[in-house]
Enzyme design. Structure first.
Site, PDB file in Angstrom:
ATOM      1  N   CYS A 109       2.499   2.269  13.186  1.00  0.00           N
ATOM      2  CA  CYS A 109       3.683   2.937  13.656  1.00  0.00           C
ATOM      3  C   CYS A 109       3.564   4.134  14.857  1.00  0.00           C
ATOM      4  CB  CYS A 109       4.329   3.798  12.183  1.00  0.00           C
ATOM      5  SG  CYS A 109       2.908   4.634  11.571  1.00  0.00           S
ATOM      6  N   HIS A 133      -1.656  -7.645   2.656  1.00  0.00           N
ATOM      7  CA  HIS A 133      -1.866  -8.353   3.770  1.00  0.00           C
ATOM      8  C   HIS A 133      -2.829  -7.934   4.784  1.00  0.00           C
ATOM      9  CE1 HIS A 133      -0.026  -4.685   6.328  1.00  0.00           C
ATOM     10  NE2 HIS A 133       0.406  -4.448   4.979  1.00  0.00           N
ATOM     11  N   SER A 190      -3.521  -3.304  -0.731  1.00  0.00           N
ATOM     12  CA  SER A 190      -2.192  -4.160  -0.201  1.00  0.00           C
ATOM     13  C   SER A 190      -2.960  -5.360   0.299  1.00  0.00           C
ATOM     14  CB  SER A 190      -1.972  -3.391   1.201  1.00  0.00           C
ATOM     15  OG  SER A 190      -0.913  -3.825   1.754  1.00  0.00           O
ATOM     16  N   GLN A 211      -7.641  -0.334   3.492  1.00  0.00           N
ATOM     17  CA  GLN A 211      -8.558  -0.774   4.512  1.00  0.00           C
ATOM     18  C   GLN A 211      -9.975  -1.297   3.853  1.00  0.00           C
ATOM     19  OE1 GLN A 211      -7.720  -1.604   7.428  1.00  0.00           O
ATOM     20  NE2 GLN A 211      -5.825  -0.865   7.613  1.00  0.00           N
ATOM     21  N   GLY A 220       0.810  -1.220  -0.088  1.00  0.00           N
ATOM     22  CA  GLY A 220      -0.067  -0.096  -0.001  1.00  0.00           C
ATOM     23  C   GLY A 220       0.832   1.299  -0.037  1.00  0.00           C
ATOM     24  N   THR A 221       1.860   1.422   0.843  1.00  0.00           N
ATOM     25  CA  THR A 221       2.705   2.422   0.867  1.00  0.00           C
ATOM     26  C   THR A 221       3.406   2.989  -0.521  1.00  0.00           C
ATOM     27  OG1 THR A 221       3.481   2.000   3.252  1.00  0.00           O
ATOM     28  CG2 THR A 221       4.884   3.268   1.876  1.00  0.00           C
ATOM     29  N   ASN A 269      -8.162   3.953   8.763  1.00  0.00           N
ATOM     30  CA  ASN A 269      -7.382   2.806   9.510  1.00  0.00           C
ATOM     31  C   ASN A 269      -7.555   2.692  10.817  1.00  0.00           C
ATOM     32  OD1 ASN A 269      -5.424   4.657   8.181  1.00  0.00           O
ATOM     33  ND2 ASN A 269      -4.018   3.809   9.733  1.00  0.00           N
ATOM     34  N   THR A 303      11.573  -7.094 -10.753  1.00  0.00           N
ATOM     35  CA  THR A 303      11.018  -8.518 -11.057  1.00  0.00           C
ATOM     36  C   THR A 303      10.008  -8.634 -10.254  1.00  0.00           C
ATOM     37  OG1 THR A 303      13.156  -9.348 -11.611  1.00  0.00           O
ATOM     38  CG2 THR A 303      11.599 -11.148 -11.141  1.00  0.00           C
TER      39      THR A 303
HETATM   40  C1  LIG Z   1      -4.921   3.160   4.904  1.00  0.00           C
HETATM   41  C2  LIG Z   1      -3.796   2.537   4.913  1.00  0.00           C
HETATM   42  N1  LIG Z   1      -3.031   3.138   3.598  1.00  0.00           N
HETATM   43  C3  LIG Z   1      -1.746   2.465   3.482  1.00  0.00           C
HETATM   44  C4  LIG Z   1      -1.192   1.648   4.223  1.00  0.00           C
HETATM   45  C5  LIG Z   1       0.153   1.200   4.090  1.00  0.00           C
HETATM   46  O1  LIG Z   1      -0.145  -0.368   3.479  1.00  0.00           O
HETATM   47  P1  LIG Z   1       1.441  -1.479   3.507  1.00  0.00           P
HETATM   48  O2  LIG Z   1       1.435  -1.885   4.732  1.00  0.00           O
HETATM   49  O3  LIG Z   1       1.019  -2.470   2.493  1.00  0.00           O
HETATM   50  O4  LIG Z   1       2.459  -0.675   3.052  1.00  0.00           O
HETATM   51  C6  LIG Z   1      -2.047   1.132   5.221  1.00  0.00           C
HETATM   52  C7  LIG Z   1      -1.197   0.060   6.428  1.00  0.00           C
HETATM   53  O5  LIG Z   1      -1.454   0.155   7.595  1.00  0.00           O
HETATM   54  C8  LIG Z   1      -3.202   1.586   5.517  1.00  0.00           C
HETATM   55  O6  LIG Z   1      -3.725   1.231   6.605  1.00  0.00           O
END
Ligand SMILES: Cc1ncc(COP(=O)(O)O)c(C=O)c1O
Length: 381
Positions: free
Chosen positions: A326, A202, A200, A180, A72-73, A152, A238
């Site tokens: 975090c 996970h 994302s 989310q 996601g990041t 989130n 890759t």
């Molecule tokens: C709303 C939101 N955006 C982005 C992310 C980041 O995703 P990733 O952990 O896959 O980098 C998160 C993960 O906590 C999230 O909750």
């Protein structure tokens, strides 16, 4: 220690056993590089393309509109830096909200240092913006609007379709961070009128380190990574084929169970609330109560202090967090709660996020509610 009850699925959710099976098999069988033209490479390419098509279909997108990323990041960063650098000659104004994930907020802050102007829309006490606020903030030089689908920390869902409708009349690129919400909320990129959307794996019981950015055909994006020509020259590196195959499996399972899980998670919210009421402890809920993600419940327990509260909960086997992963590891107050309640609000010191997912039952949630209430009583007596 008492048996642990994991209620932190918004931070990450365990990999489903079916997904582990599919991924293990793919790691053994799809060892090729999807860019190689020989048989082993072509087999990996075929598996990659099938997974891409399956994921695209979940959003009513075309397979060619899915760019795989490391999560996601990276998808958020690709959307924001990619748009900013591709369109900076047309304008340097960006609109977002004060409650985005740091993957969006810190990217915007970096762009401010580079001469872009960012409008951070304030939210109301439920964590919501009105679509009208976007309309009012739009300027001729606005090139990007980035607004998360569901938050989130408090679960509040933003009026994405309404904002999309407003942006039909404007040239700004519209991005939503759906990390989310994907897998629970039904999403159609055409109906939402979004140009970019981050996902994302996970968060939906897939592996960590894999995600994608949906990028509508024709949308202008500059690369943020340089190297090979993968992902139609949009994202070098890759492809992680086994992770992509597992991601598609996780999305398939999530899609099949979304309705049933939504109902189950609303049930879990009610169970926790009932436990707190029965124990006669003081609490209130944060976030919007109807426009909300079903798996997130953010609760303030007045008189508790979040750090000692979290340690006590952990010792009692209730695994939760105070918001984003975090933020939980540091003493910084949640920027989401600050935006909702102000700098010195008591909520900043006394709020906990419960989030639901794979493996939970009514009994486990009830037990977690009981243990939480006992700790609240002890800490506030
Ligand atoms: C709303 C939101 N955006 C982005 C992310 C980041 O995703 P990733 O952990 O896959 O980098 C998160 C993960 O906590 C999230 O909750």
């Amino acid at each position: 220690m008492k048996n642990s009850i994991y209620l932190d699925h918004a931070a990450t959710s365990p990999i489903a056993s079916e997904v582990i099976d599919v991924m293990a098999r793919a790691m053994a069988e799809e060892s090729g590089n999807a860019s190689s033209i020989h048989t082993v490479g072509r087999s990996a390419r075929k598996a990659l393309d099938e997974s891409r098509a399956s994921l695209a279909a979940k959003l009513n997108a075309k397979p060619s509109e899915i760019i795989f990323t490391s999560g996601g990041t990276e998808a958020d960063n690709m959307a924001i830096f990619g748009t900013a650098y591709a369109r900076q000659k047309e304008g340097k104004h960006i609109i977002t909200t004060a409650i985005e994930h740091h993957a969006v907020l810190h990217a915007c802050e970096k762009l401010e240092k580079e001469g872009f102007t960012v409008t951070y829309l304030p939210v109301d006490q439920t964590g919501r913006i009105r679509a009208e606020q976007v309309k009012e903030a739009l300027r001729d030089d606005t090139i990007l609007v980035t607004i998360m689908y569901g938050n989130n920390e408090v679960g509040t869902i933003q009026p994405i379709a309404e904002i999309g409708a407003i942006l039909k009349e404007h040239t700004a690129t519209f991005h939503t961070d759906a990390v989310q919400a994907f897998g629970l909320e039904k999403m159609d990129v055409e109906a939402l009128h979004v140009d970019l959307l981050s996902v994302s794996a996970h968060k939906i019981n897939g592996p960590k380190g894999i995600g994608f950015l949906y990028a509508k055909t024709g949308v202008k994006l500059t690369n943020i990574l340089y190297g090979g020509s993968q992902e139609k020259k949009r994202r070098a590196g890759t492809e992680n084929v086994p992770a992509v195959i597992a991601f598609a499996k996780a999305a398939e399972l999530a899609g099949q169970s979304s309705q049933q899980r939504m109902e189950q998670y609303y049930g879990f919210k009610n169970i926790l609330i009932e436990q707190f009421q029965q124990a006669n402890i003081d609490f209130h809920l944060n976030g919007h109560q109807t426009s909300v993600l079903p798996h997130v419940l953010n609760v303030t327990f007045p008189g508790t202090d979040v750090e000692s509260f979290l340690i006590n909960l952990d010792m009692a086997g209730v695994l939760v967090s105070s918001g984003s992963a975090c933020t939980a590891g540091s003493i910084d107050p949640s920027h989401v709660l600050v935006a909702m309640y102000g700098q010195n609000a008591p909520e900043l010191r006394s709020s906990i996020r419960f989030s639901f997912g794979l493996g939970l039952t009514d009994e486990l949630v009830r037990e977690a509610g009981k243990r939480t209430a006992e700790i609240v009583k002890r800490l506030t007596s």
